[in-house]
Design a protein around this motif. Structure first.
Motif, mmCIF file in Angstrom:
data_model
loop_
_atom_site.group_PDB
_atom_site.id
_atom_site.type_symbol
_atom_site.label_atom_id
_atom_site.label_comp_id
_atom_site.label_asym_id
_atom_site.label_seq_id
_atom_site.Cartn_x
_atom_site.Cartn_y
_atom_site.Cartn_z
ATOM 1 N N ARG A 279 0.080 -80.391 -7.867
ATOM 2 C CA ARG A 279 -1.140 -79.691 -7.417
ATOM 3 C C ARG A 279 -1.217 -79.574 -5.904
ATOM 4 N N ALA A 280 -0.619 -80.520 -5.188
ATOM 5 C CA ALA A 280 -0.680 -80.498 -3.719
ATOM 6 C C ALA A 280 -0.125 -79.171 -3.209
ATOM 7 N N PHE A 281 0.927 -78.694 -3.875
ATOM 8 C CA PHE A 281 1.559 -77.439 -3.481
ATOM 9 C C PHE A 281 0.577 -76.281 -3.591
ATOM 10 N N LEU A 282 -0.157 -76.265 -4.723
ATOM 11 C CA LEU A 282 -1.116 -75.189 -4.976
ATOM 12 C C LEU A 282 -2.223 -75.178 -3.913
ATOM 13 N N TYR A 283 -2.743 -76.374 -3.587
ATOM 14 C CA TYR A 283 -3.792 -76.456 -2.558
ATOM 15 C C TYR A 283 -3.297 -75.884 -1.242
ATOM 16 N N ARG A 284 -2.044 -76.196 -0.921
ATOM 17 C CA ARG A 284 -1.500 -75.703 0.346
ATOM 18 C C ARG A 284 -1.225 -74.205 0.302
ATOM 19 N N LEU A 285 -0.879 -73.696 -0.884
ATOM 20 C CA LEU A 285 -0.691 -72.245 -1.013
ATOM 21 C C LEU A 285 -2.036 -71.520 -0.818
ATOM 22 N N TRP A 286 -3.089 -72.075 -1.399
ATOM 23 C CA TRP A 286 -4.430 -71.494 -1.224
ATOM 24 C C TRP A 286 -4.826 -71.462 0.245
ATOM 25 N N LYS A 287 -4.388 -72.495 0.989
ATOM 26 C CA LYS A 287 -4.750 -72.557 2.417
ATOM 27 C C LYS A 287 -3.734 -71.871 3.313
ATOM 28 N N GLY A 288 -2.592 -71.502 2.726
ATOM 29 C CA GLY A 288 -1.570 -70.805 3.504
ATOM 30 C C GLY A 288 -0.700 -71.730 4.330
ATOM 31 N N THR A 289 -0.587 -72.983 3.909
ATOM 32 C CA THR A 289 0.187 -73.933 4.716
ATOM 33 C C THR A 289 1.431 -74.470 3.998
ATOM 34 N N VAL A 290 1.947 -73.733 3.017
ATOM 35 C CA VAL A 290 3.181 -74.209 2.367
ATOM 36 C C VAL A 290 4.411 -73.721 3.135
ATOM 37 N N SER A 291 5.505 -74.392 2.918
ATOM 38 C CA SER A 291 6.783 -73.885 3.410
ATOM 39 C C SER A 291 7.809 -74.054 2.290
ATOM 40 N N SER A 292 8.932 -73.381 2.428
ATOM 41 C CA SER A 292 9.955 -73.444 1.377
ATOM 42 C C SER A 292 10.491 -74.866 1.215
ATOM 43 N N LYS A 293 10.338 -75.697 2.250
ATOM 44 C CA LYS A 293 10.808 -77.094 2.180
ATOM 45 C C LYS A 293 10.060 -77.880 1.103
ATOM 46 N N MET A 294 8.898 -77.377 0.696
ATOM 47 C CA MET A 294 8.109 -78.089 -0.314
ATOM 48 C C MET A 294 8.443 -77.632 -1.730
ATOM 49 N N GLU B 218 -10.525 -50.460 -2.383
ATOM 50 C CA GLU B 218 -10.662 -51.906 -2.569
ATOM 51 C C GLU B 218 -9.669 -52.328 -3.649
ATOM 52 N N VAL B 219 -8.931 -53.396 -3.402
ATOM 53 C CA VAL B 219 -7.898 -53.813 -4.350
ATOM 54 C C VAL B 219 -8.142 -55.268 -4.765
ATOM 55 N N HIS B 220 -8.288 -55.479 -6.075
ATOM 56 C CA HIS B 220 -8.478 -56.829 -6.605
ATOM 57 C C HIS B 220 -7.180 -57.249 -7.305
ATOM 58 N N VAL B 221 -6.566 -58.288 -6.783
ATOM 59 C CA VAL B 221 -5.265 -58.725 -7.300
ATOM 60 C C VAL B 221 -5.469 -59.994 -8.127
ATOM 61 N N TYR B 222 -4.982 -59.969 -9.370
ATOM 62 C CA TYR B 222 -5.204 -61.108 -10.275
ATOM 63 C C TYR B 222 -3.939 -61.916 -10.526
ATOM 64 N N GLU B 223 -4.032 -63.208 -10.318
ATOM 65 C CA GLU B 223 -2.960 -64.191 -10.589
ATOM 66 C C GLU B 223 -1.642 -63.871 -9.889
ATOM 67 N N TYR B 224 -1.768 -63.476 -8.645
ATOM 68 C CA TYR B 224 -0.577 -63.376 -7.785
ATOM 69 C C TYR B 224 -0.508 -64.708 -7.035
ATOM 70 N N ILE B 225 -1.559 -65.005 -6.292
ATOM 71 C CA ILE B 225 -1.740 -66.373 -5.815
ATOM 72 C C ILE B 225 -2.379 -67.106 -6.981
ATOM 73 N N PRO B 226 -1.696 -68.097 -7.534
ATOM 74 C CA PRO B 226 -2.146 -68.642 -8.814
ATOM 75 C C PRO B 226 -3.462 -69.423 -8.721
ATOM 76 N N SER B 227 -4.187 -69.384 -9.850
ATOM 77 C CA SER B 227 -5.423 -70.147 -10.004
ATOM 78 C C SER B 227 -5.094 -71.569 -10.455
ATOM 79 N N VAL B 228 -6.154 -72.323 -10.732
ATOM 80 C CA VAL B 228 -6.002 -73.680 -11.286
ATOM 81 C C VAL B 228 -5.260 -73.673 -12.629
ATOM 82 N N ARG B 229 -5.182 -72.492 -13.281
ATOM 83 C CA ARG B 229 -4.495 -72.437 -14.583
ATOM 84 C C ARG B 229 -2.974 -72.443 -14.447
ATOM 85 N N GLN B 230 -2.472 -72.426 -13.223
ATOM 86 C CA GLN B 230 -1.027 -72.278 -13.019
ATOM 87 C C GLN B 230 -0.210 -73.373 -13.696
ATOM 88 N N THR B 231 0.860 -72.942 -14.404
ATOM 89 C CA THR B 231 1.871 -73.855 -14.948
ATOM 90 C C THR B 231 3.205 -73.185 -14.646
#
Ligand code: C5P
Length: 319
Positions: free
Chosen positions: A1-16, A250-263
């Motif tokens: 989940r830590a990865f997902l939180y960082r993706l939501w905030k835009g702070t992930v890198s490929s090293k993770m 206006e563009v609404h994009v669904y499940e590109y940046i994953p939600s809490v449902r991500q597996t």
């Protein structure tokens, strides 16, 4: 989940990413199948609004018009649709939905919201039948890769998935965008089925994206990413988002940046698990998503619970 939180905030890198995905990325980096030339200027840390204006300035949706060799000599001018993709809705569409095929959309109950948009974009063979509650049932446009046209298992010619919608196909061409080289050696031969489909269904809008458009998007992703990205075309998802930003207000994009449902479930319609579907191996998907995260004008709650990003159409921007 830590990865997902960082993706939501835009702070992930490929090293993770997990070691297997990192290894796959290194492989694509050294293989450089499409002959991409990395130019130096990258790192440019533009803010969301700056990036939006940069996209509006540079992104021009372009499809094969049959006027360039080898297509001109092959008689493609009268074969391609008379009305360009950008002119299909001359006054623009108001609100548009881009529905990613990710497993995370299962059990989302987003179907009704998705169908409430003026236009809905879906990808490849993603079905609606049987999944209406989560993905809706309206389809205005479908972006399909060349495998859909070339591989008989997709029944491109007779499947109802590809009828009564605007079709936009693409295939990875050389980075040089040399159309002669591409025509001789496409990744999958989409040209023959395209011609056949155009002859049989001349009134259905059906386009092939110009390789220059695809690689222009790649350049923009690389120029705005500190790390070196995979030298392969962006995913259909990213291509679709940019097409809709050109066509809609206006563009609404669904499940590109994953939600809490991500597996690791790759697609909602298929029992196949692979983290690469969401985070990328061949495509520079992680970097595409970081870029889209920077552009998001929607709420954090919608991002976390609906996997929804809201983006402004280019024509609404004041740059
Ligand atoms: O797999 P496919 O290319 O048909 O999926 C359409 C698009 O949806 C992808 O190009 C990608 O951008 C997005 N996608 C995703 N996460 C997944 C599956 C698909 O972001 N798990």
């Amino acid at each position: 989940r830590a990865f997902l939180y960082r993706l939501w905030k835009g702070t992930v890198s490929s090293k993770m990413l997990n070691p297997r995905l990192q290894k796959a990325m290194r492989y694509y980096m050294s293989f450089n199948k499409h002959g991409v030339r990395f130019r130096r200027r990258r790192e440019a840390r533009r803010t969301g609004p700056e990036l939006l204006c940069e996209l509006r300035r540079r992104v021009r949706v372009r499809t094969l018009d049959g006027k360039e060799p080898p297509f001109s000599a092959l008689g493609w001018r009268p074969l391609v649709p008379g009305v360009p993709l950008s002119q299909l809705h001359p006054r623009g569409l108001h609100s548009c939905a881009v529905v990613m095929s990710a497993g995370a959309i299962l059990n989302s109950s987003l179907g009704e919201e998705i169908d409430s948009h003026d236009a809905v974009l879906r990808f490849n063979s993603a079905p609606t039948r049987g999944y209406e509650k989560d993905v809706g049932n309206k389809t205005t446009m479908r972006i399909i890769n060349s495998q859909i046209l070339a591989n008989p298992s997709h029944h491109f010619i007779d499947s109802s998935l590809y009828k009564d919608v605007i079709l936009v196909a693409w295939d990875p061409a050389p980075y040089s965008a040399n159309l002669n080289l591409w025509y001789q050696k496409p990744d999958y031969n989409l040209f023959t089925p395209y011609i056949q489909h155009r002859r049989r269904n001349p009134t259905q809008p059906f386009y092939i994206l110009h390789p220059k458009f695809i690689w222009q998007l790649w350049d923009i992703i690389q120029e705005n990413t500190r790390e070196k990205i995979q030298p392969n075309p962006p995913s259909s998802g990213f291509i679709g988002i940019l097409i809709m930003m050109s066509l809609c207000r206006e563009v609404h994009v669904y499940e590109y940046i994953p939600s809490v449902r991500q597996t690791e479930l790759c697609h909602y319609h298929e029992l196949y698990y692979d983290a690469a579907c969401t985070l990328g191996a061949y495509h520079p998907l992680l970097y595409e998503k970081l870029l889209v995260q920077r552009l998001n004008m929607g709420t954090q709650a919608d991002l976390h619970h609906k996997g929804k990003v809201v983006l402004p159409g280019f024509r609404t921007l004041r740059c």
